[in-house]
Motif scaffolding. Sequence first.
Motif, PDB file in Angstrom:
ATOM      1  N   ASP A   6     -10.201 -27.492 -36.521  1.00 60.65           N
ATOM      2  CA  ASP A   6      -8.756 -27.284 -36.339  1.00 60.65           C
ATOM      3  C   ASP A   6      -8.370 -25.881 -35.811  1.00 60.65           C
ATOM      4  OD1 ASP A   6      -8.577 -30.173 -37.129  1.00 60.65           O
ATOM      5  OD2 ASP A   6      -8.749 -29.776 -39.220  1.00 60.65           O
ATOM      6  N   ILE A   7      -6.813 -25.613 -35.401  1.00 55.20           N
ATOM      7  CA  ILE A   7      -6.012 -24.503 -35.492  1.00 55.20           C
ATOM      8  C   ILE A   7      -5.691 -23.714 -35.903  1.00 55.20           C
ATOM      9  CG2 ILE A   7      -5.632 -23.512 -33.728  1.00 55.20           C
ATOM     10  CD1 ILE A   7      -6.724 -24.529 -32.043  1.00 55.20           C
ATOM     11  N   PRO A   8      -5.114 -23.707 -36.963  1.00 54.23           N
ATOM     12  CA  PRO A   8      -4.083 -23.302 -38.185  1.00 54.23           C
ATOM     13  C   PRO A   8      -2.857 -23.025 -37.462  1.00 54.23           C
ATOM     14  CG  PRO A   8      -6.008 -22.113 -38.955  1.00 54.23           C
ATOM     15  CD  PRO A   8      -6.421 -22.095 -37.775  1.00 54.23           C
ATOM     16  N   GLN A   9      -1.477 -23.088 -37.923  1.00 50.25           N
ATOM     17  CA  GLN A   9      -0.225 -22.914 -37.186  1.00 50.25           C
ATOM     18  C   GLN A   9      -0.094 -21.610 -36.950  1.00 50.25           C
ATOM     19  OE1 GLN A   9       2.219 -23.326 -40.308  1.00 50.25           O
ATOM     20  NE2 GLN A   9       4.549 -22.677 -38.888  1.00 50.25           N
ATOM     21  N   TRP A  10      -0.744 -20.327 -37.496  1.00 48.25           N
ATOM     22  CA  TRP A  10      -0.909 -19.020 -37.329  1.00 48.25           C
ATOM     23  C   TRP A  10      -1.950 -18.379 -36.255  1.00 48.25           C
ATOM     24  CZ3 TRP A  10       4.311 -17.674 -38.212  1.00 48.25           C
ATOM     25  CH2 TRP A  10       5.184 -18.269 -39.036  1.00 48.25           C
ATOM     26  N   PHE A  11      -2.294 -19.234 -35.889  1.00 47.66           N
ATOM     27  CA  PHE A  11      -3.629 -19.137 -35.037  1.00 47.66           C
ATOM     28  C   PHE A  11      -3.352 -18.458 -33.567  1.00 47.66           C
ATOM     29  CE2 PHE A  11      -6.643 -19.343 -31.516  1.00 47.66           C
ATOM     30  CZ  PHE A  11      -7.942 -18.735 -32.310  1.00 47.66           C
ATOM     31  N   SER A  12      -3.365 -17.351 -33.361  1.00 44.14           N
ATOM     32  CA  SER A  12      -3.156 -16.708 -32.360  1.00 44.14           C
ATOM     33  C   SER A  12      -4.426 -15.867 -31.666  1.00 44.14           C
ATOM     34  CB  SER A  12      -2.546 -15.738 -32.451  1.00 44.14           C
ATOM     35  OG  SER A  12      -2.185 -14.838 -30.738  1.00 44.14           O
ATOM     36  N   SER A  13      -4.765 -15.510 -29.960  1.00 43.18           N
ATOM     37  CA  SER A  13      -6.359 -15.014 -29.451  1.00 43.18           C
ATOM     38  C   SER A  13      -5.819 -14.131 -30.123  1.00 43.18           C
ATOM     39  CB  SER A  13      -6.009 -16.091 -28.175  1.00 43.18           C
ATOM     40  OG  SER A  13      -5.334 -14.916 -27.463  1.00 43.18           O
ATOM     41  N   LEU A  14      -6.536 -12.832 -29.674  1.00 46.06           N
ATOM     42  CA  LEU A  14      -6.686 -11.951 -29.604  1.00 46.06           C
ATOM     43  C   LEU A  14      -7.510 -11.346 -29.139  1.00 46.06           C
ATOM     44  CD1 LEU A  14      -6.417  -9.138 -31.421  1.00 46.06           C
ATOM     45  CD2 LEU A  14      -8.494  -9.619 -32.328  1.00 46.06           C
ATOM     46  N   PRO A  15      -6.633 -10.040 -28.132  1.00 42.24           N
ATOM     47  CA  PRO A  15      -7.106  -9.902 -26.757  1.00 42.24           C
ATOM     48  C   PRO A  15      -8.424  -8.892 -27.180  1.00 42.24           C
ATOM     49  CG  PRO A  15      -4.754  -9.641 -26.453  1.00 42.24           C
ATOM     50  CD  PRO A  15      -4.994 -10.067 -28.183  1.00 42.24           C
ATOM     51  N   ILE A  16      -8.790  -8.659 -25.967  1.00 41.63           N
ATOM     52  CA  ILE A  16     -10.361  -7.584 -26.303  1.00 41.63           C
ATOM     53  C   ILE A  16      -9.933  -6.074 -25.446  1.00 41.63           C
ATOM     54  CG2 ILE A  16     -12.838  -6.859 -26.196  1.00 41.63           C
ATOM     55  CD1 ILE A  16     -12.052  -9.196 -27.678  1.00 41.63           C
ATOM     56  N   GLU A  57     -14.396  -5.354 -28.668  1.00 45.71           N
ATOM     57  CA  GLU A  57     -15.042  -4.433 -27.069  1.00 45.71           C
ATOM     58  C   GLU A  57     -16.310  -4.288 -26.793  1.00 45.71           C
ATOM     59  OE1 GLU A  57     -12.847  -2.857 -23.270  1.00 45.71           O
ATOM     60  OE2 GLU A  57     -12.574  -1.321 -25.061  1.00 45.71           O
ATOM     61  N   GLN A  58     -16.517  -3.164 -27.865  1.00 43.66           N
ATOM     62  CA  GLN A  58     -17.053  -2.341 -27.935  1.00 43.66           C
ATOM     63  C   GLN A  58     -18.738  -3.507 -28.361  1.00 43.66           C
ATOM     64  OE1 GLN A  58     -16.763   0.604 -30.777  1.00 43.66           O
ATOM     65  NE2 GLN A  58     -15.040   2.410 -29.621  1.00 43.66           N
ATOM     66  N   VAL A  59     -18.645  -4.338 -28.607  1.00 46.79           N
ATOM     67  CA  VAL A  59     -19.631  -5.038 -29.209  1.00 46.79           C
ATOM     68  C   VAL A  59     -20.038  -6.375 -28.458  1.00 46.79           C
ATOM     69  CG1 VAL A  59     -19.526  -4.058 -31.659  1.00 46.79           C
ATOM     70  CG2 VAL A  59     -18.733  -6.020 -30.931  1.00 46.79           C
ATOM     71  N   GLY A  60     -19.265  -5.946 -27.290  1.00 43.68           N
ATOM     72  CA  GLY A  60     -19.293  -7.410 -26.644  1.00 43.68           C
ATOM     73  C   GLY A  60     -18.612  -8.710 -26.190  1.00 43.68           C
ATOM     74  N   VAL A  61     -18.318  -8.256 -27.019  1.00 39.13           N
ATOM     75  CA  VAL A  61     -17.360 -10.165 -27.170  1.00 39.13           C
ATOM     76  C   VAL A  61     -16.545 -10.411 -26.242  1.00 39.13           C
ATOM     77  CG1 VAL A  61     -15.481 -10.910 -28.929  1.00 39.13           C
ATOM     78  CG2 VAL A  61     -17.151  -9.325 -29.827  1.00 39.13           C
ATOM     79  N   ILE A  62     -16.462 -11.239 -26.219  1.00 42.25           N
ATOM     80  CA  ILE A  62     -15.571 -12.810 -24.760  1.00 42.25           C
ATOM     81  C   ILE A  62     -14.826 -12.993 -24.889  1.00 42.25           C
ATOM     82  CG2 ILE A  62     -15.714 -14.479 -23.465  1.00 42.25           C
ATOM     83  CD1 ILE A  62     -19.394 -13.864 -23.377  1.00 42.25           C
ATOM     84  N   TYR A  63     -14.384 -13.051 -26.449  1.00 43.14           N
ATOM     85  CA  TYR A  63     -13.150 -14.204 -26.744  1.00 43.14           C
ATOM     86  C   TYR A  63     -12.950 -14.021 -28.551  1.00 43.14           C
ATOM     87  CZ  TYR A  63     -10.296 -17.526 -27.626  1.00 43.14           C
ATOM     88  OH  TYR A  63      -8.349 -18.045 -28.573  1.00 43.14           O
ATOM     89  N   ALA A  64     -11.856 -13.924 -28.941  1.00 44.15           N
ATOM     90  CA  ALA A  64     -11.309 -13.969 -30.398  1.00 44.15           C
ATOM     91  C   ALA A  64     -10.259 -14.369 -30.678  1.00 44.15           C
ATOM     92  CB  ALA A  64     -11.566 -11.963 -30.215  1.00 44.15           C
ATOM     93  N   GLY A  65     -10.141 -14.465 -32.251  1.00 44.27           N
ATOM     94  CA  GLY A  65      -9.185 -14.707 -32.563  1.00 44.27           C
ATOM     95  C   GLY A  65      -8.554 -13.935 -34.247  1.00 44.27           C
ATOM     96  N   ALA A  66      -7.311 -14.540 -33.833  1.00 42.83           N
ATOM     97  CA  ALA A  66      -7.167 -14.185 -35.525  1.00 42.83           C
ATOM     98  C   ALA A  66      -5.825 -15.363 -35.954  1.00 42.83           C
ATOM     99  CB  ALA A  66      -6.530 -12.824 -35.372  1.00 42.83           C
ATOM    100  N   VAL A  67      -5.937 -14.580 -36.847  1.00 43.44           N
ATOM    101  CA  VAL A  67      -5.456 -16.280 -38.061  1.00 43.44           C
ATOM    102  C   VAL A  67      -3.758 -14.931 -38.395  1.00 43.44           C
ATOM    103  CG1 VAL A  67      -4.192 -17.394 -40.162  1.00 43.44           C
ATOM    104  CG2 VAL A  67      -6.217 -18.472 -38.412  1.00 43.44           C
ATOM    105  N   LEU A  68      -3.043 -14.966 -38.150  1.00 45.20           N
ATOM    106  CA  LEU A  68      -1.611 -13.763 -38.300  1.00 45.20           C
ATOM    107  C   LEU A  68      -0.480 -14.515 -39.597  1.00 45.20           C
ATOM    108  CD1 LEU A  68      -1.109 -12.015 -35.600  1.00 45.20           C
ATOM    109  CD2 LEU A  68      -2.502 -10.843 -37.362  1.00 45.20           C
ATOM    110  N   GLY A  69       0.111 -14.299 -40.909  1.00 48.33           N
ATOM    111  CA  GLY A  69       1.320 -14.621 -41.084  1.00 48.33           C
ATOM    112  C   GLY A  69       1.065 -15.274 -42.745  1.00 48.33           C
ATOM    113  N   ILE A  70      -0.669 -15.189 -43.402  1.00 52.47           N
ATOM    114  CA  ILE A  70      -1.065 -15.904 -44.331  1.00 52.47           C
ATOM    115  C   ILE A  70      -0.318 -15.338 -45.353  1.00 52.47           C
ATOM    116  CG2 ILE A  70      -2.604 -17.578 -45.358  1.00 52.47           C
ATOM    117  CD1 ILE A  70      -3.316 -18.611 -42.980  1.00 52.47           C
TER     118      ILE A  70
END
Length: 70
Positions: A6-16, A57-70
């Motif tokens: 489930d995607i929380p309300q404050w989820f945002s993709s995090l650019p690498i 980026e340094q470890v080679g991650v392709i996609y990441a997200g973060a929950v901000l505002g909690i």
Amino acid sequence: MFAGFDIPQWFSSLPIGMSKESAYAFAAENVRAYSDGNIERERALLNEIRGCSLALEQVGVIYAGAVLGI
């Protein structure tokens, strides 16, 4: 394999690998809403997010997200 969540309300993709310019653009859309007008808090959040982005980026991650505002 299937994964779901489930995607929380404050989820945002995090650019690498954000540059300073892209980090500021990201902040304009996301971070400023959570800093409540506090410039020091905004700057700290921005630095933390950009640092995470560069580390991912340094470890080679392709996609990441973060929950901000909690």
